[in-house]
Write an enzyme that holds these catalytic residues in place. Structure first.
Site, PDB file in Angstrom:
ATOM      1  N   VAL A  16       0.767  -1.608   0.423  1.00  0.00           N
ATOM      2  CA  VAL A  16      -0.663   0.031   0.031  1.00  0.00           C
ATOM      3  C   VAL A  16       1.177   1.407   0.147  1.00  0.00           C
ATOM      4  O   VAL A  16       0.645   2.531  -1.362  1.00  0.00           O
ATOM      5  CB  VAL A  16      -1.145   0.321   1.116  1.00  0.00           C
ATOM      6  CG1 VAL A  16      -1.279   1.572   1.555  1.00  0.00           C
ATOM      7  CG2 VAL A  16      -2.213  -1.183   1.380  1.00  0.00           C
ATOM      8  N   GLU A 131     -10.101   6.897   4.914  1.00  0.00           N
ATOM      9  CA  GLU A 131     -11.108   6.272   4.526  1.00  0.00           C
ATOM     10  C   GLU A 131     -10.875   4.352   3.603  1.00  0.00           C
ATOM     11  O   GLU A 131     -11.441   3.736   3.233  1.00  0.00           O
ATOM     12  CB  GLU A 131     -10.807   7.105   2.817  1.00  0.00           C
ATOM     13  CG  GLU A 131     -12.077   6.943   1.763  1.00  0.00           C
ATOM     14  CD  GLU A 131     -13.267   6.747   1.567  1.00  0.00           C
ATOM     15  OE1 GLU A 131     -13.699   7.615   2.237  1.00  0.00           O
ATOM     16  OE2 GLU A 131     -14.103   5.753   1.704  1.00  0.00           O
ATOM     17  N   LYS A 207     -14.289  -3.940  10.220  1.00  0.00           N
ATOM     18  CA  LYS A 207     -14.757  -2.638   8.914  1.00  0.00           C
ATOM     19  C   LYS A 207     -16.037  -2.321   9.184  1.00  0.00           C
ATOM     20  O   LYS A 207     -16.220  -1.350   8.824  1.00  0.00           O
ATOM     21  CB  LYS A 207     -14.336  -3.296   7.229  1.00  0.00           C
ATOM     22  CG  LYS A 207     -12.757  -3.718   6.340  1.00  0.00           C
ATOM     23  CD  LYS A 207     -13.464  -5.129   5.870  1.00  0.00           C
ATOM     24  CE  LYS A 207     -11.796  -4.996   5.800  1.00  0.00           C
ATOM     25  NZ  LYS A 207     -11.009  -5.562   4.517  1.00  0.00           N
TER      26      LYS A 207
HETATM   27  N1  HSE Z   1      -7.701  -9.483   4.185  1.00  0.00           N
HETATM   28  C1  HSE Z   1      -8.638  -8.385   3.409  1.00  0.00           C
HETATM   29  C2  HSE Z   1      -9.548  -9.166   1.707  1.00  0.00           C
HETATM   30  C3  HSE Z   1      -8.106  -6.938   2.599  1.00  0.00           C
HETATM   31  O1  HSE Z   1      -9.636  -9.946   1.716  1.00  0.00           O
HETATM   32  O2  HSE Z   1     -10.252  -7.841   1.881  1.00  0.00           O
HETATM   33  C4  HSE Z   1      -8.175  -5.437   1.942  1.00  0.00           C
HETATM   34  O3  HSE Z   1      -8.748  -5.151   3.677  1.00  0.00           O
END
Ligand code: HSE
Length: 434
Positions: A16, A131, A207
């Site tokens: 990233v 974000e 998330k």
């Molecule tokens: N491990 C996460 C996924 C990566 O598979 O979506 C992104 O957060």
């Protein structure tokens, strides 16, 4: 701000961080045209400089010591892309205390230590943006906070984990069992060598905690979210789901009721006609219902160098506009605005339709015993399928779809059903999306 120059430091030049550096160097003119600002990648701190990265860093100060950029008074914005809890937490806190804005993609840290970090940011009159922590390149946090600011959020349904979405897609499309689909995901680079956090639903729950905190204006503790992963799903379940016109997705769910919010991450059967059912492979999507806008869907790549870096740079540009304000002018701290204390509804009190798969003896009375227990708990059967017996032991798979029932009632009924010696212990219970 002199010459409208924004000085940026990146901690961590992994996938990233490399993407962020690439955008800042390769899209410099585009960013300047769009923002009127000159983005200067001043310093990168990285422990391993031996890796080939295909970047021209001749104008960048490259160091192994993150404190060099954290202590540099000229750096305006720090980008943290090392991930994990420590030293990421210490680096971010120090940057905020040194009155630098911070941008991170670190969902685990924001979902667990976010409150502490927002507080430090507020005390120091700087901001912390994230974000890229949810949905990779999809601008879902800006979508909720800005584009949909006028709405109360009635529900959010997210496919927020690319690894599990890839596995479930391959189980369906290529008739693979879980282990083979996981192996394929690892070979193609869509799953980590240790995929535990993804397949257990933990990553999607991080998330969801972040999205729900924004949606409810109330801090949602990640460890209060009900989570089930996808390891119990077999290709037989995928085939059964298809025979009912549905597919199985790992859904992160936020639902607002009058007396609180319902938060869950679990595999869910979704009707094939729903937009979320068509979100395949490693892609992510978030289906959001606002009270004024109605239904919306955000869709795109949830991970990877370029999408994640795209989201990080959007935060950098956003924060840079604040740097134009004169000393003493107060900008609006947008890290988070927590004004409520929302009640989390216990999962036992939620009603769902269910998919139940049992392995039972194929003999008279079995089905009536099972349906009898369900009826005792006020659970009504909507459809049922039984496969024919082929094995010597005379056990067969039976799948039942129910009408809406309380989780608590279903738990009690299942406890009784699996006590019968004509039912094997390895049953599966999934919820059906409505
Ligand atoms: N491990 C996460 C996924 C990566 O598979 O979506 C992104 O957060």
């Amino acid at each position: 701000m002199e010459n409208r120059q924004v000085n940026i430091g990146i901690i961590g030049l992994g996938t990233v961080g490399t993407g962020v550096a690439r955008i800042l160097l390769e899209q410099k003119d585009l960013l300047e045209t769009r923002s009127g600002l000159n983005f200067n990648l001043k310093t990168i701190a990285e422990l391993d400089w031996s890796k080939e990265r295909d970047l021209d860093l001749s104008c960048v100060n490259c160091t192994t010591n993150a404190h060099e950029l954290l202590d540099d008074p000229e750096i305006n914005i720090v980008v943290e892309t090392i991930g994990g809890y420590e030293p990421a937490f210490s680096f971010i806190s120090k940057a905020l205390k040194n009155r630098k804005h911070v941008v991170t993609a670190n969902k685990a840290l924001i979902a667990t230590k976010g409150m502490e970090l927002y507080k430090i940011a507020q005390e120091n009159d700087v901001d912390l943006l994230f974000e890229a922590s949810v949905g990779g390149g999809i601008p879902i946090i800006k979508g909720l906070r800005e584009g949909l600011v006028a709405n109360r959020f009635e529900s959010i349904y997210g496919i927020l984990n690319g690894t599990t979405n890839y596995i479930l897609t391959k189980m369906h499309q290529e008739d693979l069992d879980f282990d083979d689909a996981l192996k394929m995901a690892q070979e193609k680079g869509f799953a980590e060598a240790d995929p535990t956090l993804d397949i257990s639903g933990g990553d999607a729950a991080h998330k969801l905690a972040i999205l729900s905190t924004i949606a409810s204006n109330s801090f949602i503790p990640f460890d209060k979210i009900y989570v089930e992963g996808i390891t119990g799903i077999t290709k037989m379940d995928m085939n059964f789901a298809q025979s009912f016109g549905m597919t199985i997705k790992l859904l992160a769910i936020y639902k607002r009721y009058n007396d609180g919010v319902d938060l869950r991450v679990h595999p869910t059967l979704i009707d094939n006609s729903h937009l979320l059912a068509a979100v395949g492979n490693e892609l992510n999507a978030v289906f959001v219902k606002g009270d004024f806008v109605g239904n919306t869907m955000f869709y795109g790549p949830g991970a990877g160098e370029r999408p994640t870096a795209s989201a990080i740079v959007s935060d950098i540009v956003d924060l840079s506009r604040d740097l134009l304000l004169k000393e003493g002018e107060k900008y609006c701290n947008r890290a988070i605005s927590l004004t409520q204390d929302v009640r989390l509804i216990p999962v036992e009190d939620i009603e769902n339709r269910f998919y139940l798969r049992f392995t039972t003896k194929d003999e008279p009375g079995v089905l009536s015993m099972i349906s009898g227990v369900l009826a005792e708990h006020n659970i009504s059967i909507a459809s049922m399928v039984q496969l024919e017996s082929h094995g010597k032991d005379n056990f067969v798979p039976i799948v039942l779809l129910t009408h809406k029932a309380l989780e608590k009632s279903m738990n009690e009924a299942l406890e009784k059903i699996v006590r019968y010696d004509f039912v094997k212990k390895d049953y599966l219970r999934l919820r059906i999306f409505e």
